[in-house]
Design a protein around this motif. Structure first.
Motif, PDB file in Angstrom:
ATOM      1  N   ALA A  74       5.920   7.789  -4.446  1.00 45.64           N
ATOM      2  CA  ALA A  74       5.124   6.823  -3.685  1.00 45.64           C
ATOM      3  C   ALA A  74       5.983   6.213  -2.582  1.00 45.64           C
ATOM      4  N   ARG A  75       5.407   6.223  -1.388  1.00 46.77           N
ATOM      5  CA  ARG A  75       6.092   5.615  -0.253  1.00 46.77           C
ATOM      6  C   ARG A  75       5.199   4.520   0.327  1.00 46.77           C
ATOM      7  N   GLY A  76       5.829   3.380   0.580  1.00 45.38           N
ATOM      8  CA  GLY A  76       5.146   2.261   1.210  1.00 45.38           C
ATOM      9  C   GLY A  76       6.071   1.678   2.260  1.00 45.38           C
ATOM     10  N   PRO A  77       5.674   0.602   2.907  1.00 48.93           N
ATOM     11  CA  PRO A  77       6.516   0.008   3.946  1.00 48.93           C
ATOM     12  C   PRO A  77       7.900  -0.366   3.410  1.00 48.93           C
ATOM     13  N   GLY A  78       8.898   0.405   3.799  1.00 46.72           N
ATOM     14  CA  GLY A  78      10.275   0.121   3.413  1.00 46.72           C
ATOM     15  C   GLY A  78      10.595   0.316   1.942  1.00 46.72           C
ATOM     16  N   SER A  79       9.735   0.978   1.185  1.00 46.47           N
ATOM     17  CA  SER A  79       9.947   1.128  -0.255  1.00 46.47           C
ATOM     18  C   SER A  79       9.598   2.532  -0.721  1.00 46.47           C
ATOM     19  N   VAL A  80      10.275   2.942  -1.790  1.00 49.04           N
ATOM     20  CA  VAL A  80       9.990   4.226  -2.429  1.00 49.04           C
ATOM     21  C   VAL A  80       9.985   4.005  -3.939  1.00 49.04           C
ATOM     22  N   VAL A  81       8.953   4.538  -4.593  1.00 52.68           N
ATOM     23  CA  VAL A  81       8.874   4.507  -6.049  1.00 52.68           C
ATOM     24  C   VAL A  81       8.694   5.952  -6.499  1.00 52.68           C
ATOM     25  N   THR A  91      10.111   7.880 -16.326  1.00 49.11           N
ATOM     26  CA  THR A  91      11.302   7.314 -15.710  1.00 49.11           C
ATOM     27  C   THR A  91      10.927   6.928 -14.291  1.00 49.11           C
ATOM     28  N   SER A  92      11.165   5.671 -13.936  1.00 49.20           N
ATOM     29  CA  SER A  92      10.814   5.163 -12.611  1.00 49.20           C
ATOM     30  C   SER A  92      12.075   4.774 -11.862  1.00 49.20           C
ATOM     31  N   ASP A  93      12.168   5.226 -10.622  1.00 52.92           N
ATOM     32  CA  ASP A  93      13.237   4.801  -9.711  1.00 52.92           C
ATOM     33  C   ASP A  93      12.580   4.021  -8.585  1.00 52.92           C
ATOM     34  N   VAL A  94      13.048   2.796  -8.359  1.00 52.75           N
ATOM     35  CA  VAL A  94      12.471   1.931  -7.330  1.00 52.75           C
ATOM     36  C   VAL A  94      13.570   1.575  -6.342  1.00 52.75           C
ATOM     37  N   SER A  95      13.259   1.739  -5.044  1.00 50.53           N
ATOM     38  CA  SER A  95      14.245   1.383  -4.022  1.00 50.53           C
ATOM     39  C   SER A  95      13.542   0.781  -2.809  1.00 50.53           C
ATOM     40  N   GLY A  96      14.331   0.107  -1.994  1.00 52.21           N
ATOM     41  CA  GLY A  96      13.790  -0.490  -0.776  1.00 52.21           C
ATOM     42  C   GLY A  96      13.364  -1.925  -0.978  1.00 52.21           C
ATOM     43  N   THR A  97      12.453  -2.364  -0.128  1.00 53.71           N
ATOM     44  CA  THR A  97      11.993  -3.754  -0.102  1.00 53.71           C
ATOM     45  C   THR A  97      11.476  -4.214  -1.455  1.00 53.71           C
ATOM     46  N   ARG A 122       0.864  -1.178   0.000  1.00 53.50           N
ATOM     47  CA  ARG A 122       0.000   0.000   0.000  1.00 53.50           C
ATOM     48  C   ARG A 122       0.902   1.229   0.000  1.00 53.50           C
ATOM     49  N   PHE A 123       0.725   2.069  -1.024  1.00 55.29           N
ATOM     50  CA  PHE A 123       1.545   3.263  -1.182  1.00 55.29           C
ATOM     51  C   PHE A 123       0.713   4.518  -0.989  1.00 55.29           C
TER      52      PHE A 123
END
Length: 148
Positions: A82-89, A111-117, A60-61
């Motif tokens: 977008a921020r979700g549990p331990g993740s950022v998009v 352009t998408s940057d994805v980080s975290g879980t 859930r973001f």
């Protein structure tokens, strides 16, 4: 992890109508998968809550969306953080409208940057999901605007 996608659907509607829909947060959000709510902060900022299935994960973001570099009825950029549990998009999209024989051509790139879980799910799975979601979003937007 970074990805880039683009497309250029033709929408069978005049540029003014496409522009109005492109700058309507509720209309835009209705094309995004998993949207639970949309809150307009001001004409250029809104907040979206969305639940997405990414492979085996359900996340859930909360997205902060900003429209910028706006040139009325011609182009704009849209940033969705977008921020979700331990993740950022972080997705930055550029959109340009052009006259087309059958209506309006919507040239978009993202352009998408994805980080975290979420990034731990693997490059192929994330890229495939991000590509599918970007293409579905703009295809659905174009279809809905064309229907009036």
């Amino acid at each position: 992890m970074q990805f880039q996608f683009s497309g250029d659907p033709v929408i069978t509607a005049p540029r003014q109508i496409v522009w109005e829909r492109l700058t309507d947060p509720d209309f835009i959000a209705a094309s995004a998968p998993g949207v639970e709510s949309v809150e307009t902060v001001d004409p250029r900022h809104f907040t979206v809550v969305s639940g997405l299935g990414l492979g085996p994960m359900k996340v859930r973001f909360t997205m902060e969306v900003e429209l910028f570099d706006v040139v009325e009825r011609q182009s704009l950029s849209m940033r969705s953080l977008a921020r979700g549990p331990g993740s950022v998009v972080d997705v930055v999209s550029a959109v340009r409208l052009e006259e087309a024989e059958a209506g309006t051509r919507l040239n978009w790139s993202a352009t998408s940057d994805v980080s975290g879980t979420v990034a731990n799910l693997g490059h192929r799975l994330i890229e495939g999901t991000a590509r599918m979601m970007s293409e579905q979003f703009w295809t659905d937007f174009a279809r809905r605007v064309s229907l009036g």
